[in-house]
Design an enzyme around this catalytic site. Structure first.
Site, PDB file in Angstrom:
ATOM      1  N   LEU A 199     -10.753  91.624  10.185  1.00  0.00           N
ATOM      2  CA  LEU A 199     -11.370  92.951  10.314  1.00  0.00           C
ATOM      3  C   LEU A 199     -10.792  93.942   9.322  1.00  0.00           C
ATOM      4  O   LEU A 199     -11.477  94.871   8.894  1.00  0.00           O
ATOM      5  CB  LEU A 199     -11.171  93.483  11.740  1.00  0.00           C
ATOM      6  CG  LEU A 199     -11.865  92.711  12.865  1.00  0.00           C
ATOM      7  CD1 LEU A 199     -11.437  93.273  14.218  1.00  0.00           C
ATOM      8  CD2 LEU A 199     -13.371  92.769  12.718  1.00  0.00           C
ATOM      9  N   GLY A 200      -9.520  93.774   8.958  1.00  0.00           N
ATOM     10  CA  GLY A 200      -8.875  94.678   8.032  1.00  0.00           C
ATOM     11  C   GLY A 200      -7.558  94.094   7.574  1.00  0.00           C
ATOM     12  O   GLY A 200      -6.953  93.269   8.258  1.00  0.00           O
ATOM     13  N   GLU A 201      -7.098  94.516   6.404  1.00  0.00           N
ATOM     14  CA  GLU A 201      -5.879  93.947   5.831  1.00  0.00           C
ATOM     15  C   GLU A 201      -5.117  95.021   5.099  1.00  0.00           C
ATOM     16  O   GLU A 201      -5.703  95.826   4.359  1.00  0.00           O
ATOM     17  CB  GLU A 201      -6.241  92.798   4.891  1.00  0.00           C
ATOM     18  CG  GLU A 201      -5.059  91.966   4.449  1.00  0.00           C
ATOM     19  CD  GLU A 201      -5.493  90.671   3.781  1.00  0.00           C
ATOM     20  OE1 GLU A 201      -4.622  89.916   3.347  1.00  0.00           O
ATOM     21  OE2 GLU A 201      -6.715  90.418   3.697  1.00  0.00           O
ATOM     22  N   GLY A 202      -3.798  95.070   5.308  1.00  0.00           N
ATOM     23  CA  GLY A 202      -2.940  96.030   4.631  1.00  0.00           C
ATOM     24  C   GLY A 202      -1.725  95.346   4.043  1.00  0.00           C
ATOM     25  O   GLY A 202      -1.613  94.114   4.037  1.00  0.00           O
ATOM     26  N   GLY A 203      -0.787  96.162   3.545  1.00  0.00           N
ATOM     27  CA  GLY A 203       0.380  95.600   2.881  1.00  0.00           C
ATOM     28  C   GLY A 203       1.305  94.868   3.822  1.00  0.00           C
ATOM     29  O   GLY A 203       2.049  93.982   3.402  1.00  0.00           O
ATOM     30  N   VAL A 263      -5.542  92.633  10.622  1.00  0.00           N
ATOM     31  CA  VAL A 263      -6.195  92.780  11.921  1.00  0.00           C
ATOM     32  C   VAL A 263      -7.346  91.774  11.971  1.00  0.00           C
ATOM     33  O   VAL A 263      -8.183  91.735  11.073  1.00  0.00           O
ATOM     34  CB  VAL A 263      -6.725  94.208  12.139  1.00  0.00           C
ATOM     35  CG1 VAL A 263      -7.431  94.313  13.488  1.00  0.00           C
ATOM     36  CG2 VAL A 263      -5.582  95.212  12.067  1.00  0.00           C
ATOM     37  N   ASP A 308      -0.356 110.113  14.081  1.00  0.00           N
ATOM     38  CA  ASP A 308      -1.117 109.654  12.915  1.00  0.00           C
ATOM     39  C   ASP A 308      -2.618 109.794  13.174  1.00  0.00           C
ATOM     40  O   ASP A 308      -3.397 108.884  12.908  1.00  0.00           O
ATOM     41  CB  ASP A 308      -0.768 108.216  12.565  1.00  0.00           C
ATOM     42  CG  ASP A 308      -1.208 107.831  11.143  1.00  0.00           C
ATOM     43  OD1 ASP A 308      -1.491 108.756  10.348  1.00  0.00           O
ATOM     44  OD2 ASP A 308      -1.285 106.630  10.843  1.00  0.00           O
ATOM     45  N   LYS A 315      -3.678  92.542  15.988  1.00  0.00           N
ATOM     46  CA  LYS A 315      -2.951  93.180  14.897  1.00  0.00           C
ATOM     47  C   LYS A 315      -1.664  92.413  14.675  1.00  0.00           C
ATOM     48  O   LYS A 315      -0.840  92.275  15.590  1.00  0.00           O
ATOM     49  CB  LYS A 315      -2.661  94.641  15.261  1.00  0.00           C
ATOM     50  CG  LYS A 315      -1.835  95.410  14.236  1.00  0.00           C
ATOM     51  CD  LYS A 315      -1.609  96.841  14.734  1.00  0.00           C
ATOM     52  CE  LYS A 315      -0.765  97.640  13.764  1.00  0.00           C
ATOM     53  NZ  LYS A 315      -0.553  99.028  14.254  1.00  0.00           N
TER      54      LYS A 315
END
Length: 806
Positions: free
Chosen positions: A21-25, A29, A134, A44
């Site tokens: 669903l999503g990717e970060g550093g 997810v 946040d 997550k």
């Protein structure tokens, strides 16, 4: 995702990965399937991080686990898989607020409605000592039903509740959060409090209304921080930024935290005034603006989104083309309390007039009482159970009593006077004064003022409520009912009776007149002193007698029957009536010469509930939507022999009464589903054109998609499904992971169903496969011999029903 997770062949522990669903550093997810509970989840993971960051992930789980609110995405569990920590969240379908804003500024009404609900969720977090820290558009998901859901509490601070109540300030060693949404005092001094969340929320709401960030990082990070700390806030122009809204936002964005709203609740209250369109007229677009404003005020209440979503969901089922027995049954079974009350009502003399055998299933209640009756019961319970025990309890209980009693009177008029559609008229009368009830609940001060003016006797309720609220009670009720998806006939029945009769009244006119008459009669009972009840009742009947062509015996026994039915209703749904209201009802029965007293007190109701002869009350444990409190997870299969036996009796009664094959099969499927506690139960039927066994309907989470995927060709291959059909034998797979059996389970089933165990009951008629009953569970299980006999009886009843249907 890292070597350890790649080796899991698409799994994280028991969770089956569907997609990213999503990717970060630091992590990813995933969308995943939970086979144990039969639902989609978001996972997550933290794939690269220090031990401190791993602790932060666990900290997030602990912070969110304390929160239970329809505008906050809940965390289900936390775990560690081969050194990779992860959190499991509810999977919310929809899009982020950031994605929505990228398409442009939101309409003012939509933006302020979202703002109200976000503040409600944020206030809930603060009430539990949790600061989000946040808040930004990317961390707010707009669900498909339009409800905003706050997510990602990774930077959250969990504090004692008194810490926030007393306005304490915390300090960080390093900055956490998203720079563009940080508050000035946090950037300068690393100080945070409830007011830093308020500052971020103000930036988000401004972004919704204008389509642009207030502070944008066009240069270096230092330049961005300098602008937030030093530059005056200049709001970009936007159609939603009128003078009041601008003032509301500027206070939330004050550089000095002491000049901001001190609490989220204070900011919510200020939103009411910011969205107020000012003095209103009663007609045209201005009247519409007032109603929209009132609806925004209602949406600020934290209970409303959940109730509204539940009622809208039921209306979407029962008043749309896709409405069916199966969809309504599946929706009801997700709420244990609702299911239990419907079964009790179906067995009470209020509905079961003939005293026929007990009903044990929702499907049985639908075939016995009719789809429309169960629909109306569901809607009434969803609305009045929510309202009756809340603030302004005595006034609201009086309104709830008046509504249900009015429905009972309307139904009695239809039956005794020969009018049609008694159930539809019941719900029309029940909803007749929805606007006044909503006003009592959501606008108590304004309602009190309306009553004061009414007591002077200078004007009626409609003009006075319009004067104080800007819209009349009727307009308010109709507007909310429309937003919930009620059909026009029910909305139209809320209108007051016209002073002059139409020359050629239609069915809708008659329904509205009956609803008006019943509402006024119930008001005579609940609102007037006992000695005035009979006099007022006679006046109401005289008012409507000619227009409804009532027979001379219209009143004979009406109040006694209606009050008796009302008592049955309150006992079945567990209402504890106010003693003063109970006394008024008792007095009215005495006035009309009734022999049975109506002393409905809490003690009497408790005795009724203890002695009521309902042996086969349906009990279902399954998952509930964010609009209701969560039920216990199903876990291991638990057999309820009394439910199986009661279902068998339901089916026998249905067969004797000549019910349709579909009705009987639905009762069988529901009995297996609830009696054994399976995750899913599906009825499949042979399709001669496709030469295949094809799923037709079923019960369980995400059942529609599973029914579509349940299909296999009739041409024999050596697997358990074909063996069951060819040999006409029942097959119980107690553990799908057993090496001795795994190769005999077809690939289509393994791909579509995350079942730890399942059973197959073939339905063979004249030596040919007619259909199949399939049921599965998340974990392995065993069933005792006497329970197997009951299940086989259900299957045999299905075979007999097919033969009887020809």
């Amino acid at each position: 995702m890292g070597n350890s997770l790649e080796a899991s062949v698409g799994n994280i522990d028991r969770f089956q990965i569907r997609k990213i669903l999503g990717e970060g550093g630091q992590g990813i997810v995933y969308l995943a399937h939970d086979p144990k509970l039969g639902r989609e989840v978001a996972i997550k993971t933290l794939t690269v991080g220090t031990s401190d960051e791993m602790q932060n992930l666990l900290h997030e789980a602990r912070a969110v686990s304390a929160l239970h609110h329809p505008c906050i995405v809940p965390v289900f569990e936390a775990g560690d898989f081969h050194g990779t920590p992860y959190l499991v969240f509810e999977y919310v379908t929809g899009e982020t607020l950031a994605a929505l804003i990228r398409r442009g500024a939101l309409p003012a009404e939509q933006a302020l409605n979202i703002a109200a609900q976000v503040l409600d969720g944020l206030a809930h977090a603060h009430e539990h000592g949790v600061l989000h820290r946040d808040i930004k558009p990317a961390n707010i998901m707009l669900a498909d039903n339009g409800v905003p859901r706050i997510m990602d509490f990774g930077a959250a601070s969990r504090n004692p509740i008194s810490w926030l109540d007393e306005g304490h300030v915390g300090i960080d060693d390093t900055l956490v959060g998203t720079p563009s949404y940080m508050a000035p005092e946090y950037i300068e001094k690393k100080l945070y409090s409830a007011r830093t969340d308020i500052f971020a929320a103000g930036l988000v709401f401004c972004e919704m209304l204008t389509g642009k960030r207030v502070f944008r990082a066009t240069g270096s990070l230092d330049e961005l921080f300098r602008a937030i700390v030093c530059d005056p806030v200049k709001l970009p122009p936007g159609p939603g930024l009128n003078e009041k809204v601008v003032a509301w936002l500027l206070r939330a964005l004050a550089k000095d935290p002491e000049k901001r709203y001190q609490t989220v609740l204070e900011m919510k209250q200020a939103l009411l005034h910011a969205g107020d369109p000012g003095p209103q007229k009663s007609a045209g677009a201005e009247g519409r603006g007032t109603l929209e404003f009132l609806l925004r005020r209602i949406k600020l209440k934290k209970e409303f989104p959940a109730m509204s979503a539940s009622i809208s969901n039921v209306n979407n089922i029962v008043f749309s083309d896709r409405g069916s027995v199966t969809t309504l049954t599946n929706a009801v079974l997700k709420d244990f309390a609702l299911t239990s009350k419907i079964i009790k009502l179906a067995n009470s003399s209020y509905y079961n007039h003939s005293g026929r055998g007990n009903i044990s299933t929702i499907s049985g209640a639908i075939y016995r009482l009719g789809f429309d009756t169960i629909r109306n019961i569901v809607l009434g319970l969803l609305l009045f159970d929510h309202m009756k025990d809340r603030n302004q309890a005595q006034d609201l209980m009086g309104e709830c009593v008046q509504a249900i009693l009015g429905g009972a009177i309307a139904k009695d008029i239809c039956v005794s006077q020969g009018y049609g559609n008694p159930e539809e008229t019941f719900v029309c009368a029940m909803m007749h004064n929805l606007g006044r009830m909503l006003s009592i609940y959501y606008f108590p001060e304004e309602t009190a003022e309306i009553r004061k003016i009414l007591a002077l006797g200078e004007a009626g309720e409609e003009p006075i409520s319009r004067q104080i609220l800007g819209a009349s009670y009727t307009e308010l009720g109709q507007w909310v009912a429309k937003s919930w998806g009620f059909p026009q006939k029910i909305i139209g029945s809320m209108d007051k009776a016209p002073p002059v009769a139409r020359e050629h009244p239609g069915p809708d006119d008659t329904t509205r007149l009956i609803a008006c008459m019943a509402s006024e009669l119930s008001a005579a009972v609940v609102q007037n002193d006992p000695e005035l009840q009979k006099k007022r009742s006679v006046q109401v009947i005289e008012k409507y007698k000619d227009r409804l062509k009532l027979k001379s015996n219209a009143v004979e026994g009406m109040f006694g029957r209606s009050l008796g039915q009302f008592k049955e209703y309150t006992v079945a749904v567990g209402w504890n009536l106010d003693r003063g209201i109970a006394a008024k009802l008792s007095m009215l029965q005495a006035h009309h010469g009734e022999t049975q007293a109506c002393e409905i007190t809490q003690r009497d109701q408790t005795q009724e509930l203890q002695t009521q002869n309902i042996e086969n009350t349906l009990r279902v444990e399954c998952h509930i939507t964010p609009a209701a409190p969560p039920a216990p997870a199903r876990g291991q299969v638990r057999v309820r022999t009394e439910v199986l036996s009661g279902g068998i009796q339901d089916i026998t009664n249905a067969m004797v009464e000549g019910s349709s094959l579909n009705d009987i099969l639905r009762i069988i499927i529901e009995t297996i589903y609830t009696g054994i506690g399976f995750e899913h139960v599906i009825f499949a039927l042979r399709d001669p054109k496709r030469s295949a066994m094809v799923g037709r309907f079923g019960l369980g989470e995400a059942i529609d998609a599973l029914v579509e995927r349940f299909e296999f060709p009739l041409e024999f291959v050596p697997d358990v499904f074909h063996v069951a059909l060819q040999k006409n034998i029942d097959i119980f797979i107690t553990d799908t992971a057993d090496p001795k059996i795994v190769n005999h389970i077809p690939g289509w089933h393994r791909n579509a169903f995350a079942a730890g165990a399942f059973l197959l009951f073939p339905i063979i008629v004249k030596d040919k496969p007619f259909g199949m009953i399939y049921a599965d569970a998340a974990n392995s299980f065993t069933i005792q011999e006497d329970e197997i006999r009951l299940l086989r009886t259900l299957r045999n009843q299905a075979v007999l029903a097919v033969r009887q249907s020809g």
